[in-house]
Design an enzyme around this catalytic site. Structure first.
Site, PDB file in Angstrom:
ATOM      1  N   HIS A  55       5.883  -1.029  -9.962  1.00 41.46           N
ATOM      2  CA  HIS A  55       5.376  -1.601 -11.889  1.00 41.46           C
ATOM      3  C   HIS A  55       4.481  -2.561 -12.194  1.00 41.46           C
ATOM      4  O   HIS A  55       4.242  -2.996 -13.209  1.00 41.46           O
ATOM      5  CB  HIS A  55       7.502  -1.493 -12.980  1.00 41.46           C
ATOM      6  CG  HIS A  55       7.889  -0.527 -12.840  1.00 41.46           C
ATOM      7  ND1 HIS A  55       8.071  -0.043 -13.480  1.00 41.46           N
ATOM      8  CD2 HIS A  55       9.194  -0.824 -11.822  1.00 41.46           C
ATOM      9  CE1 HIS A  55       8.998   0.727 -13.173  1.00 41.46           C
ATOM     10  NE2 HIS A  55       9.677   0.639 -12.434  1.00 41.46           N
ATOM     11  N   ASN A 128      13.217   4.042 -18.096  1.00 42.43           N
ATOM     12  CA  ASN A 128      12.400   4.502 -17.393  1.00 42.43           C
ATOM     13  C   ASN A 128      11.889   5.794 -18.311  1.00 42.43           C
ATOM     14  O   ASN A 128      13.109   6.068 -19.410  1.00 42.43           O
ATOM     15  CB  ASN A 128      12.042   5.182 -15.990  1.00 42.43           C
ATOM     16  CG  ASN A 128      11.972   4.575 -14.676  1.00 42.43           C
ATOM     17  OD1 ASN A 128      11.106   3.856 -14.581  1.00 42.43           O
ATOM     18  ND2 ASN A 128      12.845   4.666 -13.614  1.00 42.43           N
ATOM     19  N   TYR A 342      16.220  -7.740  -9.231  1.00 41.46           N
ATOM     20  CA  TYR A 342      15.183  -7.337 -10.044  1.00 41.46           C
ATOM     21  C   TYR A 342      15.184  -9.154 -10.093  1.00 41.46           C
ATOM     22  O   TYR A 342      13.819  -9.645 -10.170  1.00 41.46           O
ATOM     23  CB  TYR A 342      15.227  -6.942 -11.748  1.00 41.46           C
ATOM     24  CG  TYR A 342      14.903  -5.589 -11.619  1.00 41.46           C
ATOM     25  CD1 TYR A 342      14.234  -5.365 -12.531  1.00 41.46           C
ATOM     26  CD2 TYR A 342      15.266  -4.001 -10.655  1.00 41.46           C
ATOM     27  CE1 TYR A 342      14.249  -4.282 -13.005  1.00 41.46           C
ATOM     28  CE2 TYR A 342      14.497  -3.796 -10.857  1.00 41.46           C
ATOM     29  CZ  TYR A 342      13.648  -3.543 -12.579  1.00 41.46           C
ATOM     30  OH  TYR A 342      13.235  -1.563 -12.039  1.00 41.46           O
TER      31      TYR A 342
END
Length: 488
Positions: A55, A128, A342
């Site tokens: 990303h 997404n 993350y």
């Protein structure tokens, strides 16, 4: 290929299973004691400096979420406690596999990450533009993403790497079908849907849990680019989606999405799983709308562009672990892995105190005992940097999440369901939903990269198409013949 040496950890310890994470029962959740998984994800998060490993190319904007329907019977989260209530948001869209300088129109899933700045802290819905994904276990995520990056020998993107992985992982077929369909090249970010993708949970004031899938349906209508237009724009305007989003907001054409949910109790999911054989927490699967209909919740609107791209879009740090009271997780193995990965990636990429930056800081008061480190903008002043222990026990304060215990099923182990699970029906269902023209585009989009790989990879991949739908395999074969690749 030459014989591969025994796989080990970085400390030389032999790896017994590089296919399946250690989980409590066949459906999870995962165990922190799985050092191989942890080490693999930690090293993966630290492979690039300073851009995101995935990303990397993205666009962002501020906006509002407005509640339009009552779901307080399912969740005690205060952002939903009144129809008409608004919560400030920040949204980041992105491509997945490319570098920061890559084109916005590449064939790639699109990230759709939303931060809700609620009165109880930040809730991050990190999803997404597709409701499914390529893999179901995070231990394979570094391997998968490496196939989407550059070949270590040539430093070029490699169709062989991609299809070698996909052809050996039939679980990927559902997402591969979506990726090579018309929706694989959306026309900017405003004309695509968004999905939380994972299964999450909602908890009400009684501590009762239901499971939920989040959907965002564009009010602008779905628009996609043809393969030819996507390639043309990649050369003429590689920042096409960024330009479109910034210009639309500057001109007052604020994009909006209807926010909807699918909701199911654990008992309903158990019954559905028994009937279909599908794991409801498997990220390669979807919950059919006929079984779990969509329910309206609210509207997301983007109405303010960032002032400084680096400070806001580049440094925004999402994590699906950020869930406010009334929101929760699920045994989804990919979600469990992302909840760790993350935050760990942000610690490395942005810094130990990345939550202190304005775009990441909550809009409500916050207090903890975390101190020092780089960029300690809010370092607690002279407040204690520890919390005392209550020898009499903590008790129930009524604060925080307050959710009941999650029942676990099965002994801890590495469970491999591949070979026994159905990886084809939902991919076939998606194929059968397409119009004749969409199917022809799918065949052509797949044939172009497949024509560049070896015959054994082609045959493996065609076998998966055949199992999803005979017409699927036949269509790709015909498209390959047009390109001069005879695969009979």
């Amino acid at each position: 290929m030459s014989q591969q040496p025994q796989l080990t950890t970085a400390s030389g310890i032999p790896v017994s299973d590089n296919q399946n994470s250690l989980s409590a029962g066949p459906r999870g959740p995962l165990l922190l004691q799985d050092f191989h998984l942890i080490e693999k994800l930690q090293h993966f998060n630290r492979e690039r400096i300073p851009e995101r490993v995935v990303h990397a190319k993205g666009s962002g904007a501020y906006g509002t979420f407005t509640v339009t329907h009552d779901i307080t019977q399912y969740t005690k989260a205060k952002l939903f406690n009144q129809i008409g209530k608004q919560t400030e948001t920040f949204v980041r869209f992105s491509t997945v596999g490319g570098e920061r300088g890559s084109a916005d129109t590449e064939r790639d899933p699109r990230g759709f990450a939303i931060r809700f700045y609620t009165e109880e802290g930040n809730w991050d819905l990190v999803g997404n533009n597709t409701p499914m994904f390529f893999i179901k276990d995070p231990i394979k995520f570094p391997d998968f993403v490496h196939t989407q990056k550059r070949c270590p020998r040539t430093n070029l993107k490699s169709a062989t790497m991609m299809f070698d992985f996909w052809s050996k992982a039939p679980e990927s077929l559902h997402q591969v079908t979506m990726l090579f369909s018309d929706r694989g090249t959306p026309d900017g970010y405003r004309h695509m849907d968004g999905f939380g993708s994972h299964t999450y949970s909602l908890i009400n004031g009684k501590g009762e849990r239901v499971y939920v899938k989040w959907h965002l349906k564009t009010q602008q209508g779905i628009k996609n680019l043809s393969a030819a237009d996507a390639v043309r724009l990649a050369g003429q305007d590689p920042d096409y989606a960024q330009r479109d989003l910034v210009n639309a907001i500057d001109q007052g054409e604020f994009p909006r999405w209807d926010v909807k949910v699918q909701i199911a109790t654990e008992q309903e999911l158990d019954a559905w799983s028994a009937r279909t054989g599908w794991n409801p927490f498997d990220l390669t699967k979807v919950w059919p709308h006929a079984d779990f209909p969509l329910r309206a919740v609210g509207v997301l609107e983007l109405n303010r562009n960032p002032v400084n791209y680096h400070a806001e879009v580049e440094q925004v740090a999402f994590s699906p672990a950020n869930a406010v009271p009334g929101m929760g997780y699920s045994p989804d193995k990919m979600l469990q892995g992302r909840m760790f990965a993350y935050h760990d990636a942000q610690l490395y990429r942005v810094g130990t105190n990345h939550q202190h930056l304005p775009v990441n800081a909550p809009r409500c008061p916050f207090h903890n005992q975390q101190r020092d480190g780089a960029m300690a903008i809010h370092n607690g002043g002279d407040a204690p940097n520890y919390d005392t222990v209550n020898a009499g026990g903590h008790g129930n304060t009524g604060m925080g999440h307050g959710e009941g215990p999650l029942a676990l099923h099965g002994a801890a182990g590495r469970y491999d369901g591949r070979g026994q699970e159905d990886d084809y029906t939902q991919a076939g269902n998606l194929f059968r939903l397409m119009t004749a023209a969409e199917k022809q585009n799918l065949f052509a989009n797949l044939a172009r990269p497949l024509s560049q790989v070896s015959d054994d990879i082609i045959q493996r991949q065609l076998g998966h198409f055949d199992k999803a739908d005979a017409a699927y395999g036949a269509g790709v074969r015909a498209a390959l013949k047009v390109l001069g690749k005879n695969v009979d």
